[in-house]
Motif scaffolding. Structure first.
Motif, mmCIF file in Angstrom:
data_model
loop_
_atom_site.group_PDB
_atom_site.id
_atom_site.type_symbol
_atom_site.label_atom_id
_atom_site.label_comp_id
_atom_site.label_asym_id
_atom_site.label_seq_id
_atom_site.Cartn_x
_atom_site.Cartn_y
_atom_site.Cartn_z
ATOM 1 N N UNK A 26 14.401 11.158 -12.676
ATOM 2 C CA UNK A 26 12.971 10.955 -12.393
ATOM 3 C C UNK A 26 12.719 9.698 -11.558
ATOM 4 N N UNK A 27 13.554 9.531 -10.536
ATOM 5 C CA UNK A 27 13.425 8.345 -9.697
ATOM 6 C C UNK A 27 12.285 8.451 -8.701
ATOM 7 N N UNK A 28 11.711 7.303 -8.384
ATOM 8 C CA UNK A 28 10.686 7.255 -7.347
ATOM 9 C C UNK A 28 10.690 5.884 -6.685
ATOM 10 N N UNK A 29 10.399 5.888 -5.391
ATOM 11 C CA UNK A 29 10.278 4.648 -4.626
ATOM 12 C C UNK A 29 9.597 4.976 -3.310
ATOM 13 N N UNK A 30 9.158 3.949 -2.600
ATOM 14 C CA UNK A 30 8.497 4.183 -1.330
ATOM 15 C C UNK A 30 8.731 3.016 -0.385
ATOM 16 N N UNK A 31 8.595 3.324 0.898
ATOM 17 C CA UNK A 31 8.728 2.325 1.963
ATOM 18 C C UNK A 31 7.485 2.447 2.838
ATOM 19 N N UNK A 32 6.758 1.357 2.982
ATOM 20 C CA UNK A 32 5.579 1.344 3.835
ATOM 21 C C UNK A 32 5.936 0.903 5.250
ATOM 22 N N UNK A 33 5.130 1.223 6.244
ATOM 23 C CA UNK A 33 5.399 0.752 7.605
ATOM 24 C C UNK A 33 5.541 -0.768 7.636
#
Length: 256
Positions: A26-33
């Motif tokens: 159940x992994x989650x992550x994000x990269x913004x500009x």
């Protein structure tokens, strides 16, 4: 701000004789500009499995699923995935150079760049040369690195060829690098840190995702850690380096 890359519901596991081994649950992550994001983990934690799940090349897992959004769009078909891969710059831990051992370094980089939907012809050559110069690759092979066959390259030279190919897709909105400093000498590791830090200062800067065990990277905006199958955000990241001291801008000395 809409993330350039957003991962939700990532689940990766391997089936072993002793049972299922959970790599990510159940992994989650994000990269913004414009963000420089690290995913840290010890050797063997499964970091490269995360990379392979993102680019969907050679997943090696019996159980690998995730919801991936690029620029807000769910990547849920092969055509979208192919377009995603052509739109970004990415470098595996296992150097691409090993698969193209008969090619010359410059030809290999040119083909990788031309296979994108970004750069071609003279423009591609100019961008390739700019990255080559920034990373001071003439230090390799007595100035003949471009003409060296990949089969004749050392481990560090193959690593640099793979990184050059990825970073030469200079119009990418996202760069994804798996263990980028593996096999690099200290001088070129410092140069790589500085190059990535300077990318953040460009007009319309890209997102940068580095998956690594190493704490040398400066100018980092967000850090996740993979441990025991969980990806968690950490707030107390402090760069630690055996590569020397940085200046106030997070840049290492570029003298040898």
């Amino acid at each position: 701000m809409k993330p350039i890359l957003k991962i939700e519901n990532m689940n990766i596991a391997f089936q072993q004789k002793s049972g299922k081994k959970i790599i990510v649950e159940n992994g989650e992550f994000e990269v913004n500009p414009g963000e420089f994001v690290l995913i840290l983990g010890e050797n063997g934690a499964g970091k490269s499995s995360i990379f392979r799940s993102i680019v969907r090349e050679d997943t090696r897992s019996n159980n690998d699923s995730r919801d991936m959004y690029f620029k807000g769009e769910l990547i849920d078909t092969q055509d979208k995935l192919d377009d995603f891969r052509r739109s970004i710059g990415y470098a595996r831990q296992e150097d691409d150079a090993d698969r193209f051992f008969s090619r010359k370094v410059w030809d290999y980089i040119r083909d990788y760049v031309n296979n994108s939907n970004q750069l071609h012809g003279a423009e591609a050559y100019r961008e390739m040369q700019s990255v080559y110069d920034a990373l001071k690759c003439d230090k390799y092979a007595d100035g003949e690195f471009k003409e060296r066959k990949l089969s004749k390259c050392s481990g560090g030279e193959k690593r640099m060829a793979t990184l050059l190919a990825a970073l030469s897709r200079t119009k990418s909105d996202l760069f994804v690098l798996d263990e980028p400093i593996n096999n690099l000498d200290a001088y070129h590791a410092r140069l790589l840190n500085n190059y990535l830090a300077k990318l953040k200062k460009r007009e319309n800067p890209p997102g940068i995702l580095v998956i690594t065990h190493c704490h040398m990277f400066q100018c980092v905006d967000k850090v996740y850690k993979l441990s025991k199958g969980k990806i968690t955000r950490i707030e107390d990241y402090k760069p630690k380096s055996c590569y020397g001291e940085c200046n106030a801008c997070g840049l290492y000395d570029e003298e040898e």
